[in-house]
Design a protein around this motif. Structure first.
Motif, short mmCIF file in Angstrom:
data_model
loop_
_atom_site.label_atom_id
_atom_site.label_comp_id
_atom_site.label_asym_id
_atom_site.label_seq_id
_atom_site.Cartn_x
_atom_site.Cartn_y
_atom_site.Cartn_z
N LEU A 186 0.81 -1.25 -0.21
CA LEU A 186 0.01 -0.28 -0.06
C LEU A 186 0.81 1.14 0.20
CD1 LEU A 186 -2.67 -0.92 2.53
CD2 LEU A 186 -3.20 -0.70 -0.06
N GLY A 187 2.15 0.92 0.27
CA GLY A 187 2.93 2.17 0.29
C GLY A 187 3.60 2.55 1.45
N TYR A 188 3.16 2.16 2.56
CA TYR A 188 3.49 2.45 4.18
C TYR A 188 4.95 2.21 4.30
CZ TYR A 188 -1.32 3.61 5.07
OH TYR A 188 -2.36 4.27 4.64
N PRO A 189 5.68 3.13 4.76
CA PRO A 189 7.32 2.74 5.02
C PRO A 189 7.53 1.89 6.04
CG PRO A 189 6.86 5.04 5.41
CD PRO A 189 5.59 4.46 5.06
N PRO A 190 8.93 1.36 6.24
CA PRO A 190 9.20 0.49 7.39
C PRO A 190 9.07 1.50 8.80
CG PRO A 190 10.48 0.40 5.66
CD PRO A 190 9.67 1.42 5.18
N SER A 191 9.32 2.74 8.62
CA SER A 191 9.27 3.48 9.97
C SER A 191 7.62 3.44 10.40
CB SER A 191 9.70 4.68 9.84
OG SER A 191 9.21 5.26 8.61
N THR A 192 6.60 3.20 9.75
CA THR A 192 5.42 3.32 10.18
C THR A 192 5.18 2.62 11.33
OG1 THR A 192 4.66 3.29 7.92
CG2 THR A 192 2.72 3.09 9.59
N PRO A 193 4.44 3.31 12.59
CA PRO A 193 4.14 2.80 13.77
C PRO A 193 2.93 1.90 13.59
CG PRO A 193 4.47 5.06 14.17
CD PRO A 193 4.38 5.04 12.51
N ILE A 194 3.05 1.04 14.19
CA ILE A 194 1.63 0.05 14.12
C ILE A 194 1.32 -0.58 15.64
CG2 ILE A 194 0.78 -2.23 13.20
CD1 ILE A 194 2.59 -1.90 10.84
N TYR A 195 0.08 -0.33 15.63
CA TYR A 195 -0.55 -0.71 17.04
C TYR A 195 -1.06 -1.94 16.80
CZ TYR A 195 -3.19 -1.20 21.30
OH TYR A 195 -3.64 -1.32 22.32
N ILE A 196 -0.93 -3.15 17.43
CA ILE A 196 -1.33 -4.45 17.21
C ILE A 196 -2.62 -4.42 18.37
CG2 ILE A 196 -1.05 -7.02 17.66
CD1 ILE A 196 0.42 -5.97 15.17
N ALA A 197 -3.83 -4.47 17.69
CA ALA A 197 -4.85 -4.64 18.57
C ALA A 197 -5.51 -6.13 18.53
CB ALA A 197 -6.16 -3.69 17.88
N ALA A 198 -5.15 -6.89 19.47
CA ALA A 198 -5.20 -8.16 19.57
C ALA A 198 -4.99 -8.91 20.87
CB ALA A 198 -4.60 -8.83 18.42
#
Length: 530
Positions: A361-373
């Motif tokens: 989708l184009g999001y770079p490796p530095s994108t913060p991702i919150y795992i909701a699980a």
């Protein structure tokens, strides 16, 4: 949100935030600053959970109530390999790259569709009550939320006083939470005062009276409740709904009833103050890294066991899931062909597939991702592919201290509520599976202004991933173009709720309809004149 600006040195560039960066500061610099300047694991006073008397104004304000200069207290340092991934990113300046990055975070146009949940002029407050409606809300958190909202509408239809519902304690998670542990009980009662009367318990004199226990018919309309349930008040003062899920039709109900469902689900069912407080604090801590994705990674043991999806798992893991499915009596389907499930798009994406999807989708490796699980099945071994591509992989367990999470950690519904709050407030929400939480969050984000929600087309993606595995397709621009084209209309823009699948009949028609709370247009979202 802006950090304090200092003298124009290399150090000051390191302290610049992602979205307020000026000039050619790289995204990597921000991440390195947060890693290097982590405070000690003892959280300062600014991180302490607010007292209940402070909560009433804090959850409403957009001003941050903790020291932005500090990174979240529990975030561990990134491994050297992860830092290397981020530092090798190309530096993006004031160029087309900046514009593309901004587009990744931009929400779709709301098309002037705004909330319209006020009742009509003919809608009157509850004038009388013919009896008390007891409700057993079954399932996980969001299944219960939808069911409770439906029962609010049912209480209105049958002239009942609604008793605060009992939450499911027998589900897969064996959560002992009561309604007041998860939801703001007083707010729920007062928010619905003009719709239905809500009480905490039935009068003492009725405790020993005979209760009519009924399994209300699934996906029923007004006629069913008024013709078959309403007359039961002639013989009973208390009626109990044995289940609450899917007891009300998605469509073809009076406008005022549909709007009531929205007021109940999106407004009255607010989480308990202490959950709201910690949830908002988690959001603030995520925002210290700039815009972020909330990923509902439905790769938990119960989901995989229920769906029979074993792609990417070892034979030992597959056998364990099959045993769980066999031993849970209310899961009716025991024999499942995993390959067929996946080919039809019925399986959640694996962490590796999610990583490829988000990258494409184009999001770079530095994108913060919150795992909701909850706990990811297989733990770090199955998360490795996702974490190698997106090292800033965070969760409530990493963002909050052990002391902050202690009151919630033994209660699945309360932990899920924390994930719900962060998912609702994220810049982008991506679910790996269209389960109850994904549908609830998507619908809530639509209701709040069509916040960006990217819904993966799992059936199409599986075909692409299989081609990658066979070597007939490689990751890169071609794959990105294909995935981008497939998903350009799957990002939360306004659309009418989908009806039943073509050719379906009987009860199957209702099963294939889009869930009301997933998309409340046109009932609760109306197009206003510009």
């Amino acid at each position: 949100m802006q950090l304090r600006r200092s003298t124009p040195t290399a150090l000051s560039a390191f302290r610049w935030t992602l979205m307020r960066a000026i000039g050619a500061i790289s995204v990597a610099a921000l991440v390195v600053v947060h890693v290097v300047l982590l405070p000690s694991t003892t959280a300062p006073d600014a991180y302490k959970l607010p007292q209940e008397r402070e909560i009433k104004y804090r959850w409403k304000t957009s001003e941050l109530n903790w020291m932005q200069e500090f990174a979240p207290p529990q975030l561990p340092k990134l491994p050297i390999s992860a830092q290397k991934v981020i530092l090798e990113m190309p530096v993006v300046g004031n160029s087309k790259g900046d514009f593309d990055l901004a587009k990744l975070w931009k929400s779709p146009s709301n098309g002037n569709f705004l909330q319209c949940v006020e009742p009509s002029s003919s809608y009157l407050p509850p004038l009388h009550s013919r009896g008390f409606l007891l409700v057993h809300a079954n399932g996980g958190l969001n299944q219960m939320r939808a069911g409770i909202s439906d029962m609010v509408a049912v209480a209105r239809l049958i002239d009942a006083t609604l008793v605060i519902p009992r939450l499911d304690k027998r589900s897969f998670w064996h959560d002992s939470s009561n309604f007041s542990n998860v939801f703001d009980e007083e707010h729920f009662i007062h928010a619905l005062a003009n719709d239905v009367k809500v009480v905490k318990k039935i009068p003492k004199e009725l405790i020993m009276t005979t209760t009519a226990v009924i399994h209300f018919r699934s996906w029923s309309g007004v006629d069913y409740y008024q013709n078959e349930i309403l007359p039961m008040w002639d013989n009973h003062l208390v009626i109990k709904a044995a289940k609450s899920d899917s007891r009300l039709a998605n469509n073809n109900l009076p406008a005022d009833i549909q709007k009531l469902r929205c007021r109940a689900f999106f407004q009255a069912l607010r989480f308990a103050p202490r959950i709201e407080a910690l949830g908002k604090l988690l959001v603030e801590r995520m925002r210290s890294y700039g815009p972020f994705i909330a990923l509902h990674l439905r790769y938990e043991k119960d989901m995989l066991a229920f769906s029979g999806c074993t792609y990417g798992l070892s034979p030992i893991e597959s056998d364990e899931l099959a045993r769980i499915r066999e031993n849970v009596s209310y899961w009716k389907i025991k024999e499942i062909v995993a390959q067929d499930q996946r080919a039809k798009g019925y399986c959640p994406l694996t962490p590796k597939e999610v990583a490829i999807f988000i990258s494409s989708l184009g999001y770079p490796p530095s994108t913060p991702i919150y795992i909701a699980a909850g706990s990811i099945y297989g733990g770090s071994s199955h998360l490795a592919d996702l974490e190698s591509r997106f090292p800033i992989l965070l969760s409530k367990e990493k963002l909050a201290s052990a002391e902050e999470l202690e009151p919630f950690k033994h209660y699945a519904s309360q932990m899920a509520a924390l994930d719900y709050i962060v998912s609702l407030e994220s810049d982008v929400f991506i679910p790996s599976y269209s389960g109850n939480m994904a549908r609830a969050v998507e619908g809530h984000r639509r209701f709040l202004g069509h916040r960006k929600t990217i819904t993966p087309d799992r059936k199409a993606l599986v075909c692409l991933f299989d081609k990658i595995n066979r070597g007939s397709l490689k990751e890169g621009r071609k794959l990105s173009n294909i995935i981008g084209e497939i998903h350009k209309r799957r990002q939360g823009s306004p659309r009418k709720r989908k009806g039943p699948a073509t050719g379906t009949k009987g009860m199957e028609r209702f099963r294939t309809e889009e869930v009301f709370y997933e998309n409340s247009q046109p009932d609760c979202l109306c197009q206003q004149q510009p």
